[in-house]
Motif scaffolding. Structure first.
Motif, PDB file in Angstrom:
ATOM      1  N   ALA A 129     100.187  89.643  84.424  1.00 33.78           N
ATOM      2  CA  ALA A 129     100.771  88.335  84.113  1.00 33.78           C
ATOM      3  C   ALA A 129      99.696  87.369  83.629  1.00 33.78           C
ATOM      4  O   ALA A 129      99.926  86.575  82.714  1.00 33.78           O
ATOM      5  CB  ALA A 129     101.476  87.772  85.344  1.00 33.78           C
ATOM      6  N   GLU A 130      98.506  87.448  84.231  1.00 31.94           N
ATOM      7  CA  GLU A 130      97.405  86.589  83.793  1.00 31.94           C
ATOM      8  C   GLU A 130      97.034  86.890  82.351  1.00 31.94           C
ATOM      9  O   GLU A 130      96.728  85.981  81.568  1.00 31.94           O
ATOM     10  CB  GLU A 130      96.196  86.799  84.712  1.00 31.94           C
ATOM     11  N   THR A 131      97.077  88.164  81.990  1.00 28.58           N
ATOM     12  CA  THR A 131      96.790  88.541  80.603  1.00 28.58           C
ATOM     13  C   THR A 131      97.849  87.985  79.654  1.00 28.58           C
ATOM     14  O   THR A 131      97.525  87.430  78.602  1.00 28.58           O
ATOM     15  CB  THR A 131      96.728  90.075  80.476  1.00 28.58           C
ATOM     16  N   LEU A 132      99.104  88.124  80.038  1.00 29.87           N
ATOM     17  CA  LEU A 132     100.182  87.651  79.174  1.00 29.87           C
ATOM     18  C   LEU A 132     100.187  86.134  79.044  1.00 29.87           C
ATOM     19  O   LEU A 132     100.327  85.588  77.942  1.00 29.87           O
ATOM     20  CB  LEU A 132     101.539  88.112  79.716  1.00 29.87           C
ATOM     21  N   LEU A 133     100.054  85.434  80.185  1.00 28.54           N
ATOM     22  CA  LEU A 133     100.171  83.975  80.178  1.00 28.54           C
ATOM     23  C   LEU A 133      98.863  83.280  79.830  1.00 28.54           C
ATOM     24  O   LEU A 133      98.859  82.123  79.407  1.00 28.54           O
ATOM     25  CB  LEU A 133     100.660  83.479  81.538  1.00 28.54           C
ATOM     26  N   GLY A 134      97.759  83.975  80.032  1.00 27.87           N
ATOM     27  CA  GLY A 134      96.459  83.359  79.779  1.00 27.87           C
ATOM     28  C   GLY A 134      95.961  83.524  78.357  1.00 27.87           C
ATOM     29  O   GLY A 134      94.901  83.008  78.001  1.00 27.87           O
ATOM     30  N   THR A 135      96.714  84.247  77.544  1.00 28.19           N
ATOM     31  CA  THR A 135      96.334  84.466  76.153  1.00 28.19           C
ATOM     32  C   THR A 135      97.215  83.619  75.246  1.00 28.19           C
ATOM     33  O   THR A 135      98.440  83.735  75.295  1.00 28.19           O
ATOM     34  CB  THR A 135      96.506  85.951  75.767  1.00 28.19           C
ATOM     35  N   PRO A 136      96.625  82.749  74.424  1.00 34.66           N
ATOM     36  CA  PRO A 136      97.445  81.913  73.533  1.00 34.66           C
ATOM     37  C   PRO A 136      98.248  82.759  72.554  1.00 34.66           C
ATOM     38  O   PRO A 136      97.809  83.823  72.112  1.00 34.66           O
ATOM     39  CB  PRO A 136      96.412  81.042  72.802  1.00 34.66           C
ATOM     40  N   VAL A 137      99.434  82.280  72.242  1.00 34.88           N
ATOM     41  CA  VAL A 137     100.291  82.930  71.258  1.00 34.88           C
ATOM     42  C   VAL A 137     100.064  82.245  69.911  1.00 34.88           C
ATOM     43  O   VAL A 137     100.228  81.028  69.806  1.00 34.88           O
ATOM     44  CB  VAL A 137     101.774  82.820  71.640  1.00 34.88           C
ATOM     45  N   PRO A 138      99.667  82.992  68.868  1.00 36.40           N
ATOM     46  CA  PRO A 138      99.509  82.359  67.553  1.00 36.40           C
ATOM     47  C   PRO A 138     100.875  82.012  66.967  1.00 36.40           C
ATOM     48  O   PRO A 138     101.763  82.859  66.884  1.00 36.40           O
ATOM     49  CB  PRO A 138      98.800  83.438  66.730  1.00 36.40           C
ATOM     50  N   VAL A 139     101.034  80.762  66.587  1.00 30.78           N
ATOM     51  CA  VAL A 139     102.310  80.266  66.075  1.00 30.78           C
ATOM     52  C   VAL A 139     102.090  79.595  64.733  1.00 30.78           C
ATOM     53  O   VAL A 139     101.117  78.856  64.550  1.00 30.78           O
ATOM     54  CB  VAL A 139     102.960  79.273  67.066  1.00 30.78           C
ATOM     55  N   THR A 140     102.975  79.852  63.812  1.00 29.89           N
ATOM     56  CA  THR A 140     102.955  79.201  62.500  1.00 29.89           C
ATOM     57  C   THR A 140     104.235  78.381  62.340  1.00 29.89           C
ATOM     58  O   THR A 140     105.325  78.887  62.598  1.00 29.89           O
ATOM     59  CB  THR A 140     102.854  80.232  61.363  1.00 29.89           C
ATOM     60  N   ASP A 241     116.037  78.931  68.366  1.00 30.77           N
ATOM     61  CA  ASP A 241     115.409  80.077  67.707  1.00 30.77           C
ATOM     62  C   ASP A 241     113.934  80.179  68.076  1.00 30.77           C
ATOM     63  O   ASP A 241     113.401  81.283  68.287  1.00 30.77           O
ATOM     64  CB  ASP A 241     115.563  79.961  66.189  1.00 30.77           C
ATOM     65  N   ALA A 242     113.261  79.036  68.134  1.00 27.51           N
ATOM     66  CA  ALA A 242     111.839  79.039  68.512  1.00 27.51           C
ATOM     67  C   ALA A 242     111.671  79.552  69.936  1.00 27.51           C
ATOM     68  O   ALA A 242     110.739  80.316  70.222  1.00 27.51           O
ATOM     69  CB  ALA A 242     111.261  77.636  68.375  1.00 27.51           C
ATOM     70  N   ARG A 243     112.555  79.157  70.821  1.00 28.75           N
ATOM     71  CA  ARG A 243     112.485  79.611  72.214  1.00 28.75           C
ATOM     72  C   ARG A 243     112.610  81.130  72.278  1.00 28.75           C
ATOM     73  O   ARG A 243     111.843  81.800  72.972  1.00 28.75           O
ATOM     74  CB  ARG A 243     113.608  78.962  73.022  1.00 28.75           C
ATOM     75  N   THR A 244     113.593  81.689  71.568  1.00 25.43           N
ATOM     76  CA  THR A 244     113.816  83.130  71.591  1.00 25.43           C
ATOM     77  C   THR A 244     112.599  83.880  71.049  1.00 25.43           C
ATOM     78  O   THR A 244     112.143  84.867  71.652  1.00 25.43           O
ATOM     79  CB  THR A 244     115.064  83.484  70.762  1.00 25.43           C
ATOM     80  N   ARG A 245     112.053  83.420  69.936  1.00 25.84           N
ATOM     81  CA  ARG A 245     110.916  84.117  69.326  1.00 25.84           C
ATOM     82  C   ARG A 245     109.672  84.019  70.193  1.00 25.84           C
ATOM     83  O   ARG A 245     108.921  84.995  70.332  1.00 25.84           O
ATOM     84  CB  ARG A 245     110.644  83.535  67.938  1.00 25.84           C
ATOM     85  N   ALA A 249     107.664  87.134  72.109  1.00 24.14           N
ATOM     86  CA  ALA A 249     106.248  87.389  71.825  1.00 24.14           C
ATOM     87  C   ALA A 249     105.406  87.420  73.095  1.00 24.14           C
ATOM     88  O   ALA A 249     104.452  88.196  73.201  1.00 24.14           O
ATOM     89  CB  ALA A 249     105.712  86.321  70.872  1.00 24.14           C
ATOM     90  N   ILE A 250     105.757  86.605  74.075  1.00 25.48           N
ATOM     91  CA  ILE A 250     104.946  86.496  75.285  1.00 25.48           C
ATOM     92  C   ILE A 250     104.928  87.800  76.070  1.00 25.48           C
ATOM     93  O   ILE A 250     103.919  88.141  76.694  1.00 25.48           O
ATOM     94  CB  ILE A 250     105.446  85.321  76.152  1.00 25.48           C
ATOM     95  N   ARG A 257     101.998  87.266  66.130  1.00 29.90           N
ATOM     96  CA  ARG A 257     102.148  85.919  65.576  1.00 29.90           C
ATOM     97  C   ARG A 257     103.630  85.583  65.463  1.00 29.90           C
ATOM     98  O   ARG A 257     104.447  86.404  65.067  1.00 29.90           O
ATOM     99  CB  ARG A 257     101.464  85.806  64.208  1.00 29.90           C
ATOM    100  N   VAL A 258     103.953  84.360  65.812  1.00 29.39           N
ATOM    101  CA  VAL A 258     105.337  83.891  65.795  1.00 29.39           C
ATOM    102  C   VAL A 258     105.470  82.816  64.723  1.00 29.39           C
ATOM    103  O   VAL A 258     104.625  81.928  64.613  1.00 29.39           O
ATOM    104  CB  VAL A 258     105.739  83.305  67.168  1.00 29.39           C
ATOM    105  N   ARG A 259     106.530  82.913  63.969  1.00 32.23           N
ATOM    106  CA  ARG A 259     106.833  81.859  62.999  1.00 32.23           C
ATOM    107  C   ARG A 259     108.055  81.091  63.502  1.00 32.23           C
ATOM    108  O   ARG A 259     109.139  81.641  63.607  1.00 32.23           O
ATOM    109  CB  ARG A 259     107.106  82.443  61.612  1.00 32.23           C
ATOM    110  N   PHE A 260     107.828  79.821  63.835  1.00 31.37           N
ATOM    111  CA  PHE A 260     108.937  78.995  64.285  1.00 31.37           C
ATOM    112  C   PHE A 260     109.780  78.584  63.078  1.00 31.37           C
ATOM    113  O   PHE A 260     109.259  78.028  62.117  1.00 31.37           O
ATOM    114  CB  PHE A 260     108.427  77.743  64.992  1.00 31.37           C
ATOM    115  N   PRO A 261     111.085  78.813  63.127  1.00 31.35           N
ATOM    116  CA  PRO A 261     111.952  78.420  62.006  1.00 31.35           C
ATOM    117  C   PRO A 261     112.167  76.907  62.002  1.00 31.35           C
ATOM    118  O   PRO A 261     112.231  76.266  63.053  1.00 31.35           O
ATOM    119  CB  PRO A 261     113.257  79.158  62.299  1.00 31.35           C
ATOM    120  N   VAL A 262     112.245  76.354  60.827  1.00 27.91           N
ATOM    121  CA  VAL A 262     112.511  74.926  60.678  1.00 27.91           C
ATOM    122  C   VAL A 262     113.748  74.746  59.795  1.00 27.91           C
ATOM    123  O   VAL A 262     114.135  75.660  59.056  1.00 27.91           O
ATOM    124  CB  VAL A 262     111.314  74.168  60.074  1.00 27.91           C
TER     125      VAL A 262
END
Length: 625
Positions: A129-140, A241-245, A249-250, A257-262
């Protein structure tokens, strides 16, 4: 072509399954097939018959085909049954032998939990869990790249639930299913917990170049006439949609990398809606009225005062033009002063670096809910006076609001020192108390002068202490608060926050970092900054008899601050100091800022610099030390 008895029995080309019926049509383009009358009991041999070169068809030429099928099914049933018995027995035996250990084959992602006790599994899952939560998720987001800290966005892992799930695998259920599960690997899901308020608040606060907040049509009264501002279509992240993506990813490692839809966000109401509502509100415009706040105060509200309160009110389903409770409160405070008692908003308590929440307290004054509608009715009916009831005023910020801002981290901290027990120390402590727990929202500008209530007066509790006016030492109310300004400036400097305005002292004091300090006067000089971080910025202060400390708390975005060694020089009779602050973001962007300071030595500096530089920090002026 040879006799059937000379061919090896059972050798066929592409043999059909045992239940495949022979061709009873009497022939096909590939040759005729021998048929057997239904129910006949023939010789005990089955052999293929070659019909055309390279093609053989299975022929039942011994026992009846039904007998063969029944025997095949019986044999298969015995084999399958034995396998089921074996795997089921093995599953039960594994469960019995392991006792308080997780059964073999149980995993969470790459983590093998088989054979571990509950405590061992808890440790392994916690590390994962520390690995999953402690690593930033790249988001565009469109053309903007950011790093999302899962914890800052409200994510956590329910380790106890994960351990319970792992321990229960293969220990209950239908026996056949348990046997099948034992034979294969069993991957349990990562039980993510999500604080939805925090998540939505953090996603909504993300800034990107194309972001536009939707603005409903605006209506106000100027010079006795309604004026309109058309609605503005928004452009922002689609929250669901951003929440789901992001959630998907987490649970992967490494995070993709996650692309948040706009999308464009239309307003709920049009300019035509606003004009129609304004036409219906004509009767309120330009009508003076006598207002009493029962038991507290009374005054005449001018026609202009009424017009200033009127504006557009966008409700959930309707657009109205009128007076809302907030505009009424502001208007009555301007008319009557701050009668009653003020509200106190909820606040952060960051003492000892521990985040606590302090609930706010309501105030008492104008007005009870529904008072705005009461005033509207009085104006529309042509009444000459109206009596409004004072009531409880709820805080603007609640603890729920603060929690929705997300967890905070200390971004920076700075301490300056001073002598004990001087008059200026009382001013330092008063100023530190006034700005402690102030919250600056993303994109908001903060003025230290405004936060301290404007000009410092003795009647407001400021004491006389040394200060500098036009290069000369004097005494003034609030002397010493520049120590708070300097300490705050350095906390901002090392947090990498955007500083919009600051000015160093005209003379150098050894208690401050050379070239990295700020002073205050009113209305200028001031210390102003804009929160350019992804989340709210909280100012926290503390002090002792000989020091004051300011820390900045907020949402880190990976920016790193470095500074150059001070470059010393001279300009006429003044000493110059040049410091370069460099801010580097995770995506490689960099920003260099030169902080130039001049210190006088008994007189003004020689004017040997271009006029365009006259606004550099350090220019002589009134300030407190």
């Amino acid at each position: 072509m040879t006799d059937a008895d000379d061919r090896p029995t059972g050798v066929v080309t592409s043999p059909p399954p045992p239940w495949h019926a022979p061709d009873r049509t009497g022939g096909s383009g590939a040759g005729d097939a021998e048929t057997v009358p239904a129910g006949s009991d023939t010789d005990a041999h089955a052999a293929p018959k070659e019909t055309t070169p390279g093609q053989t068809t299975w022929i039942a030429s011994g026992r009846s085909r039904g007998t063969l099928i029944r025997r095949a099914i019986a044999v298969s049933a015995v084999v399958v049954g034995a396998a089921v018995v074996f795997t089921t027995a093995a599953a039960y035996a594994d469960a019995a032998l392991r006792g308080d250990e997780i059964l073999a084959g149980v995993r969470m992602g790459p983590v093998d939990l088989g054979g571990k006790t509950a405590d061992e599994a808890r440790q392994a899952i916690s590390e994962y869990a520390e690995t999953l939560l402690g690593t930033p998720v790249p988001v565009t987001v469109e053309d903007t790249d950011i790093q999302v800290d899962p914890r800052q966005f409200g994510y956590s892992v329910d380790v106890d639930t994960a351990v319970d799930a792992a321990m229960s695998v293969g220990r209950s259920g239908w026996p056949l299913a348990r046997g099948w599960d034992w034979f294969s690997e069993r991957d349990i899901a990562v039980p993510l917990l999500i604080d939805e308020d925090v998540l939505h608040g953090q996603i909504s606060s993300i800034q990107f170049s194309g972001k536009i907040e939707p603005v409903e049509p605006q209506v106000s009264v100027e010079d006795g006439e309604f004026v309109f501002d058309d609605p503005v279509t928004g452009h922002d992240i689609i929250l669901d949609d951003a929440r789901t993506r992001l959630t998907d990813a987490i649970v992967h490692n490494p995070h993709p990398r996650v692309r948040f839809p706009v999308a464009d966000i239309p307003t709920r109401f049009s300019a035509e809606d606003a004009r129609a509502a304004a036409d219906a509100a004509q009767s309120m415009r330009g009508r003076p009225i006598h207002v009493e706040l029962a038991g507290l105060a009374a005054a005449d509200l001018s026609a202009g005062g009424v017009d200033d309160m009127i504006g557009g009110i966008a409700g959930p389903d309707t657009f109205e033009v009128g007076i809302d409770d907030e505009s009424l409160r502001k208007g009555m405070e301007e008319l009557l002063g701050k009668v009653g008692t003020p509200t106190v908003d909820a606040a952060f308590d960051l003492t000892d670096g521990t985040i606590r929440y302090v609930e706010g307290t309501p105030g008492y004054g104008c007005c009870v809910p529904g008072s705005a509608a009461q005033l509207e009715q009085a104006l529309s009916s042509g009444a000459k006076s109206v009596t409004l009831q004072p009531g409880e005023k709820p805080p603007k910020l609640t603890v729920a609001d603060l929690k929705a801002m997300g967890p905070l981290q200390k971004l920076s901290e700075f301490t300056t020192h001073h002598k004990c027990c001087e008059a200026r120390v009382e001013n330092i402590h008063k100023a530190a108390d006034m700005i402690r727990s102030d919250i600056v929202m993303p994109g908001e500008q903060y003025s230290l002068n405004d936060a301290l209530g404007g000009p410092r007066k003795k009647r407001d509790g400021w004491v006389l202490a040394p200060s500098i006016a036009d290069g000369a030492h004097t005494m003034s109310a609030g002397g010493g608060i520049s120590q708070v300004a300097t300490t705050t400036y350095n906390a901002l400097f090392y947090a990498g926050v955007q500083v919009d305005q600051h000015k160093a002292h005209s003379q150098y004091f050894t208690r401050y970092p050379k070239g990295r300090e700020a002073t205050l006067g009113y209305p200028y000089p001031d210390l102003k900054f804009t929160n350019d971080t992804p989340g709210p910025l909280v100012i926290w202060t503390s002090y002792t008899d000989t020091s004051v400390t300011v820390s900045m708390w907020g949402t880190p975005d990976g920016r790193v601050v470095t500074e150059s060694e001070p470059k010393m020089g001279h300009r006429g009779s003044c000493t110059t100091v040049d410091i370069v602050r460099t801010i580097t973001w995770p995506d490689g962007r960099q920003k260099e800022e030169h902080v130039d300071t001049e210190y006088q030595h008994g007189g003004p500096c020689v004017a040997d610099k271009p006029a365009a530089d006259a606004g550099r920090s350090g220019k002589s002026g009134s300030n407190t030390d």
